[in-house]
Design an enzyme around this catalytic site. Structure first.
Site, PDB file in Angstrom:
ATOM      1  N   CYS A  96       0.808  -1.221   0.000  1.00 50.80           N
ATOM      2  CA  CYS A  96       0.000   0.000   0.000  1.00 50.80           C
ATOM      3  C   CYS A  96       0.845   1.277   0.000  1.00 50.80           C
ATOM      4  O   CYS A  96       0.379   2.312  -0.454  1.00 50.80           O
ATOM      5  CB  CYS A  96      -0.993   0.005   1.149  1.00 50.80           C
ATOM      6  SG  CYS A  96      -0.271  -0.056   2.797  1.00 50.80           S
ATOM      7  N   HIS A 175      -2.137   1.595   7.332  1.00 49.87           N
ATOM      8  CA  HIS A 175      -2.449   1.592   5.904  1.00 49.87           C
ATOM      9  C   HIS A 175      -2.247   2.989   5.328  1.00 49.87           C
ATOM     10  O   HIS A 175      -2.529   3.997   5.988  1.00 49.87           O
ATOM     11  CB  HIS A 175      -3.907   1.143   5.724  1.00 49.87           C
ATOM     12  CG  HIS A 175      -4.335   1.014   4.304  1.00 49.87           C
ATOM     13  ND1 HIS A 175      -3.681   0.215   3.396  1.00 49.87           N
ATOM     14  CD2 HIS A 175      -5.373   1.574   3.625  1.00 49.87           C
ATOM     15  CE1 HIS A 175      -4.301   0.291   2.223  1.00 49.87           C
ATOM     16  NE2 HIS A 175      -5.314   1.116   2.334  1.00 49.87           N
TER      17      HIS A 175
END
EC number: 3.4.19.12
Length: 343
Positions: A96, A175
């Site tokens: 990510c 994230h």
């Protein structure tokens, strides 16, 4: 701070897996250089006050790191009809950080930034594919994966179980997502969703950073009081190039400034250039340290201390100091004895 272990799909084989990436502007700036892209860099943002961003303009996008929670609901409408937005699903764990960075780079159209051969070729190859197919292509793009994995942390021991932590583990996972303006609208680009998330319109007289601020603040407020594990970075034009261009304009083009004022401004800009050069030097040094494997040296030092009988005395001394410090802290934090209190 490391990114989330939250990729969709099954874990790839070890030789094609992706490592965790530290949330650091020096790391992300070197990723950009490694991809072959020029004219851009990443800067850390410490406040959401728009005035604090002035010295970094133009700001092309933001990268936000936050604690990931399962079933995270989008803050806006997930769109599927924007072929003019390059968006890829995250199909592999730990990717990510690079996906958030590429989501910005592959959607920027600015004269300052040249994507280079690798990113231009990848974008052209995937242009007509759906987001899932783009994600699969990214997962298997050797050049991009190699640059990403150049920041892999050295491991002393090989584990028999290659499975990555899941959302069921006790450890927190984090994230990266991106925010950027595209054709008068604000979008959140998160590979964990099916498409770009349209958040708001951006008025003609609005700075897009004013529009994005409440969305980032709202995401922060979802977590418990005292949660500080957030990180915000901005993708900006290369600052050294920007200052050098400003110097050239002052030197070669007419200016309303007097000669003295112009020389003072040139001197200030040259100072900024020097600071940017020093920052790049520091980034290179820090990244070399990140990549260096110190573990064999540490193991050898511990081995030699053990063989010469010095290890246990050092351990006992450290243990004693830690206990004394803990007792001191406990004494400082405990209420005063009533007999010693003032009347």
């Amino acid at each position: 701070m490391a990114e989330a272990n939250t990729g969709a799909g099954s874990m790839e084989e070890p030789e094609s897996s992706w490592c965790l990436i530290e949330s650091d502007p020096g790391v992300f700036t070197e990723l950009i250089r490694g991809f072959g892209c020029t004219g851009a860099q990443v800067e850390e943002i410490w406040t959401l006050e728009v005035d604090a961003f002035r010295h970094l303009e133009p700001i092309h996008g933001l990268i936000f790191l936050f604690k990931w929670v399962q079933d995270d609901k989008p803050a806006g409408r997930v769109v599927h009809d924007r072929s003019d937005i390059f968006f890829a699903r995250q199909m592999i764990q730990n990717a990510c950080a690079t996906q958030a960075l590429l989501s910005l780079l592959l959607n920027i159209r600015h004269p300052d930034i040249d994507l280079g051969h690798t990113l231009n070729s990848f974008k052209h190859f995937c242009q007509e594919l759906d987001p899932v197919s783009r994600g699969i292509c990214l997962s298997n793009e050797e050049k991009i994966r190699t640059v990403h994995n150049s920041f892999a942390r050295p491991e002393l021991f090989e584990l028999d179980t290659p499975d990555a932590p899941s959302e069921d583990d006790d450890d927190d996972v984090y994230h990266f997502v991106s925010y950027m303006p595209i054709k008068g609208r604000l979008f959140e680009l998160d590979g964990m969703h099916e498409g770009p998330i349209e958040l708001a319109d951006i008025g003609q007289d609005q700075n897009w950073l004013q529009v994005v601020r409440p969305f980032i603040e709202a995401r922060m407020q979802r977590y418990s009081v005292g949660e500080i594990h957030f990180n915000l970075m901005a993708l900006v034009s290369d600052r050294q190039r920007y200052y050098e261009r400003q110097i050239q304009l002052l030197v070669h083009q007419p200016s309303p400034l007097s000669h003295t004022e112009r020389q003072a401004e040139i001197a200030k800009l040259r100072t900024f250039v020097t600071l940017e050069q020093e920052k790049k030097r520091r980034y290179r040094q820090e990244n070399q340290r990140r990549r260096h494997n110190y573990l064999p040296f540490i193991v050898e030092v511990l081995k030699q201390l053990g063989e010469t009988g010095q290890l246990m005395p050092i351990y006992e001394k450290a243990k004693k100091q830690a206990k004394e410090q803990a007792n001191q802290e406990q004494a400082c934090n405990s209420p005063k004895n009533e007999a010693n209190q003032e009347p």
